[in-house]
Design an enzyme around this catalytic site. Structure first.
Site, PDB file in Angstrom:
ATOM      1  N   HIS A  29      83.671  34.343  53.257  1.00 29.80           N
ATOM      2  CA  HIS A  29      82.853  33.215  52.777  1.00 29.80           C
ATOM      3  C   HIS A  29      82.336  32.330  53.922  1.00 29.80           C
ATOM      4  O   HIS A  29      81.633  31.361  53.676  1.00 29.80           O
ATOM      5  CB  HIS A  29      83.656  32.375  51.784  1.00 29.80           C
ATOM      6  CG  HIS A  29      83.834  33.026  50.444  1.00 29.80           C
ATOM      7  ND1 HIS A  29      84.349  34.298  50.296  1.00 29.80           N
ATOM      8  CD2 HIS A  29      83.553  32.594  49.182  1.00 29.80           C
ATOM      9  CE1 HIS A  29      84.392  34.606  49.008  1.00 29.80           C
ATOM     10  NE2 HIS A  29      83.913  33.596  48.314  1.00 29.80           N
ATOM     11  N   TYR A  37      53.774  -8.548  44.999  1.00 27.58           N
ATOM     12  CA  TYR A  37      55.015  -7.980  44.478  1.00 27.58           C
ATOM     13  C   TYR A  37      56.054  -7.701  45.565  1.00 27.58           C
ATOM     14  O   TYR A  37      57.256  -7.834  45.328  1.00 27.58           O
ATOM     15  CB  TYR A  37      54.733  -6.661  43.744  1.00 27.58           C
ATOM     16  CG  TYR A  37      54.049  -6.804  42.406  1.00 27.58           C
ATOM     17  CD1 TYR A  37      53.699  -8.047  41.893  1.00 27.58           C
ATOM     18  CD2 TYR A  37      53.758  -5.674  41.647  1.00 27.58           C
ATOM     19  CE1 TYR A  37      53.063  -8.156  40.667  1.00 27.58           C
ATOM     20  CE2 TYR A  37      53.129  -5.779  40.423  1.00 27.58           C
ATOM     21  CZ  TYR A  37      52.773  -7.019  39.930  1.00 27.58           C
ATOM     22  OH  TYR A  37      52.156  -7.120  38.718  1.00 27.58           O
ATOM     23  N   ARG A  49      57.630 -11.073  45.894  1.00 21.33           N
ATOM     24  CA  ARG A  49      58.097 -11.681  44.650  1.00 21.33           C
ATOM     25  C   ARG A  49      59.112 -10.814  43.908  1.00 21.33           C
ATOM     26  O   ARG A  49      60.007 -11.327  43.236  1.00 21.33           O
ATOM     27  CB  ARG A  49      56.876 -11.923  43.745  1.00 21.33           C
ATOM     28  CG  ARG A  49      57.184 -12.736  42.534  1.00 21.33           C
ATOM     29  CD  ARG A  49      56.027 -13.008  41.597  1.00 21.33           C
ATOM     30  NE  ARG A  49      54.759 -12.429  41.899  1.00 21.33           N
ATOM     31  CZ  ARG A  49      53.903 -12.002  40.957  1.00 21.33           C
ATOM     32  NH1 ARG A  49      54.237 -12.072  39.683  1.00 21.33           N
ATOM     33  NH2 ARG A  49      52.731 -11.517  41.280  1.00 21.33           N
ATOM     34  N   PHE A  78      85.075  22.411  40.215  1.00 18.23           N
ATOM     35  CA  PHE A  78      84.441  22.527  41.531  1.00 18.23           C
ATOM     36  C   PHE A  78      82.937  22.266  41.461  1.00 18.23           C
ATOM     37  O   PHE A  78      82.271  22.206  42.486  1.00 18.23           O
ATOM     38  CB  PHE A  78      84.654  23.938  42.087  1.00 18.23           C
ATOM     39  CG  PHE A  78      84.300  25.012  41.095  1.00 18.23           C
ATOM     40  CD1 PHE A  78      82.987  25.241  40.718  1.00 18.23           C
ATOM     41  CD2 PHE A  78      85.290  25.769  40.506  1.00 18.23           C
ATOM     42  CE1 PHE A  78      82.663  26.206  39.784  1.00 18.23           C
ATOM     43  CE2 PHE A  78      84.977  26.747  39.569  1.00 18.23           C
ATOM     44  CZ  PHE A  78      83.653  26.970  39.207  1.00 18.23           C
ATOM     45  N   TYR A 129      93.488  34.359  37.559  1.00 15.60           N
ATOM     46  CA  TYR A 129      92.321  34.379  38.447  1.00 15.60           C
ATOM     47  C   TYR A 129      92.643  33.785  39.824  1.00 15.60           C
ATOM     48  O   TYR A 129      93.213  32.701  39.941  1.00 15.60           O
ATOM     49  CB  TYR A 129      91.148  33.595  37.832  1.00 15.60           C
ATOM     50  CG  TYR A 129      89.980  33.462  38.783  1.00 15.60           C
ATOM     51  CD1 TYR A 129      89.164  34.545  39.056  1.00 15.60           C
ATOM     52  CD2 TYR A 129      89.740  32.254  39.450  1.00 15.60           C
ATOM     53  CE1 TYR A 129      88.112  34.437  39.965  1.00 15.60           C
ATOM     54  CE2 TYR A 129      88.699  32.139  40.355  1.00 15.60           C
ATOM     55  CZ  TYR A 129      87.887  33.240  40.611  1.00 15.60           C
ATOM     56  OH  TYR A 129      86.863  33.145  41.513  1.00 15.60           O
ATOM     57  N   GLU A 184      78.199  32.909  38.671  1.00 14.95           N
ATOM     58  CA  GLU A 184      77.888  31.494  38.933  1.00 14.95           C
ATOM     59  C   GLU A 184      76.400  31.300  38.655  1.00 14.95           C
ATOM     60  O   GLU A 184      75.563  31.252  39.559  1.00 14.95           O
ATOM     61  CB  GLU A 184      78.268  31.157  40.378  1.00 14.95           C
ATOM     62  CG  GLU A 184      79.767  31.306  40.606  1.00 14.95           C
ATOM     63  CD  GLU A 184      80.159  31.396  42.069  1.00 14.95           C
ATOM     64  OE1 GLU A 184      79.332  31.085  42.940  1.00 14.95           O
ATOM     65  OE2 GLU A 184      81.315  31.785  42.345  1.00 14.95           O
ATOM     66  N   ASN A 221      87.560  26.201  47.435  1.00 14.78           N
ATOM     67  CA  ASN A 221      86.984  25.661  46.199  1.00 14.78           C
ATOM     68  C   ASN A 221      87.051  24.142  46.260  1.00 14.78           C
ATOM     69  O   ASN A 221      88.076  23.583  46.658  1.00 14.78           O
ATOM     70  CB  ASN A 221      87.780  26.148  44.992  1.00 14.78           C
ATOM     71  CG  ASN A 221      87.075  27.250  44.221  1.00 14.78           C
ATOM     72  OD1 ASN A 221      87.306  27.420  43.046  1.00 14.78           O
ATOM     73  ND2 ASN A 221      86.210  27.989  44.885  1.00 14.78           N
TER      74      ASN A 221
END
Length: 526
Positions: free
Chosen positions: A88, A284, A287, A332, A58, A417, A200
């Site tokens: 990309h 609060y 405190r 990834f 791959y 994906e 990646n």
């Protein structure tokens, strides 16, 4: 003569957030050792052998994502790697800050230098050139879903290797071709697997996480100091910070915060003045600072611990172990950091939330000697009333930003994906929340200093007294209304520039005061 910091050896040394920031800021140089170069070259040869053999692996001789079953010829493997960076590069939105883009490059070199990614030595050397010469690629802020890593931003980050994209260099933005012409360099031609190795990974998420770690740490430190000053201004009790209480519920963050605040209040005349008053407990927001600030400290520590694992991990895909073992896995995937960043985002928001409550408390006029709205002549003057409107708006905005990005997933890559982390959105969002918290703390700094003034002539401990004097060199006591936006801007500068925290360290060093706690080391940025 100042001692020089030894160089950081990528791939060999252990990277921390602090070291990465030092490299980005030019305080430390990062180099690739001969040992790492040997591993890189050996691994590169393995990739070449795979290409020669022709067995399908791959991303080396197949297509990407849903095209993983498409075979790529030996001649086309190089074209494939350049194409993937271009296809990309689909990011949108304003460019990320240059220091974050530079951090991304530092983190990518650390990952690739481990020698499991099939990258060429020459490619790493060109990335180092960009880091060392502050030639920082322009990276759009939007477009990553956090798996398969930060594909779009990493593609933009490394377009300049091909002579494409834009680069910030010496105060101007140039096209990469203009830059390469200026410095007499040529574009690279990527070999098999290289494009995929570059894009990646989780470096966009991790770089944002480093900034979250640094800036949230600054907020947490200021929150304790400003909170202590507010306790003095409103005559709160020191007892909730006693170690005897927190040893019975020993969360690291709680113990650390209680110890720090108690140290800041030590030796205070203001404390002694009301130790026998009839009030038995505080609201609060005063405190419960150890419990609330401490919980945020614990969230910060959780992110820091996970981040350091990620900074020293190999996060691309596939991983080339040796010639007979190449693993296409999911390292990834940004989920480990995405969830922790969302947790830290909530932690930051809560620091702003409780700070806003203390500001409101200071305006009520229920503490002896402190007038309503922190000003004596009200009616004609609104005093500090409207400053709390701003903190309320910021705190509310932060609550809206606290929806966890990692709770969402939209399938991509035609279903290949089918679960993604959205960690990139988590990182950007967390920094937005922290930016708002810095503003809230700046306003609390002003209101705490105003309340503190009404305790004179009584003195606090030496640290808080000197901090108050420092604030007064920037922002004067307000006896009547004025443009408070100017004061707020001064407060924001003091928070962001670490004016107050630096002064605390200077005083503690000069007076030989210890502000150390059993967990001080845990809560430092290494």
């Amino acid at each position: 003569m100042q001692k020089q910091t030894p160089p950081f050896l990528y791939g060999e040394h252990y990277l921390t957030a602090s070291i990465a920031l030092n490299i980005v800021r030019g305080k430390q140089k990062g180099i690739i050792s001969s040992l790492s170069r040997e591993k890189i070259n050996q691994n590169r040869q393995v990739v070449h052998n795979i290409v020669e053999k022709g067995d399908p692996v791959y991303g080396i001789n197949t297509g990407f994502g849903p095209l993983c079953t498409t075979s790529i010829s030996k001649e086309e493997t190089k074209i494939l790697q350049g194409n993937i960076l271009q296809s990309h590069s689909v990011g949108v939105g304003s460019p990320i800050a240059s220091d974050i883009a530079k951090l991304m490059m530092v983190l990518k070199v650390q990952s690739l230098a481990k020698g499991y990614s099939g990258i060429a030595e020459e490619t790493l050397d060109r990335i180092l050139w960009h880091i060392d010469n502050d030639a920082i690629p322009q990276v759009p802020s939007q477009g990553s879903v956090g798996a398969s890593g930060d594909l779009a931003p990493l593609s933009h980050l490394f377009l300049p290797l091909l002579g494409l994209g834009n680069v910030s260099y010496k105060g101007e933005v140039l096209t990469t071709s203009e830059l390469l012409s200026k410095v007499q360099l040529k574009p690279l031609h990527l070999g098999p697997k290289e494009g995929l190795a570059l894009i990646n990974g989780t470096q966009f998420i991790a770089a944002h996480a480093i900034k979250v770690i640094e800036r949230l740490h600054n907020c947490l430190a200021h929150a304790d100091i400003i909170g202590a000053m507010m306790i003095e201004g409103l005559q709160g009790s020191i007892k909730p910070f006693f170690k005897e209480l927190h040893q019975l519920r020993p969360f690291k963050g709680n113990i650390h915060v209680a110890s720090r605040i108690k140290s800041l209040l030590q030796g205070s005349e203001i404390m002694q003045d009301h130790q026998y008053c009839d009030r038995v407990q505080d609201p609060y927001s005063l405190r419960c600072m150890p419990q609330v600030h401490g919980a945020s400290r614990n969230a910060w520590l959780h992110l820091k611990e996970l981040l350091e694992i990620e900074l020293n991990a190999v996060t691309d895909n596939p991983i080339v172990i040796h010639e007979n073992l190449t693993i296409s896995g999911g390292s990834f995937h940004g989920q480990p950091l995405a969830m922790a960043i969302d947790y830290a985002c909530l932690a930051a928001s809560e620091i702003g939330n409780i700070s806003d409550r203390r500001i409101y408390l200071a305006l009520e006029g229920n503490s002896p000697g402190v007038p309503k709205l922190l000003m004596k002549n009200t009616g004609i003057n609104s005093g500090y009333m409207i400053l709390q409107y701003t903190t309320a708006a910021l705190a509310s905005e932060n609550k809206g930003l606290c929806f966890p990005s990692s709770a969402d997933s939209i399938p991509t890559s035609l279903g290949q994906e089918d679960h993604v982390s959205m960690g990139s959105i988590a990182g950007r969002k967390a920094l937005n929340v922290i930016e708002n918290v810095e503003k809230i703390l700046a306003i609390e700094l002003l209101t705490a200093a105003q309340a503190f003034e009404f305790r004179k002539p009584l003195k606090s401990g030496i640290i808080l007294d000197e901090i108050h004097q420092k604030i007064r060199t920037k922002v004067s006591f307000a006896q009547q209304d004025r443009v408070f936006a100017d004061d707020i801007e001064e407060g924001i500068k003091m928070i962001k520039n670490e004016t107050i925290t630096s002064l605390v360290h200077q005083i503690a060093s000069r007076e030989k005061l210890s502000l150390e706690t059993p967990y001080s080391q845990d809560f430092e940025v290494y």
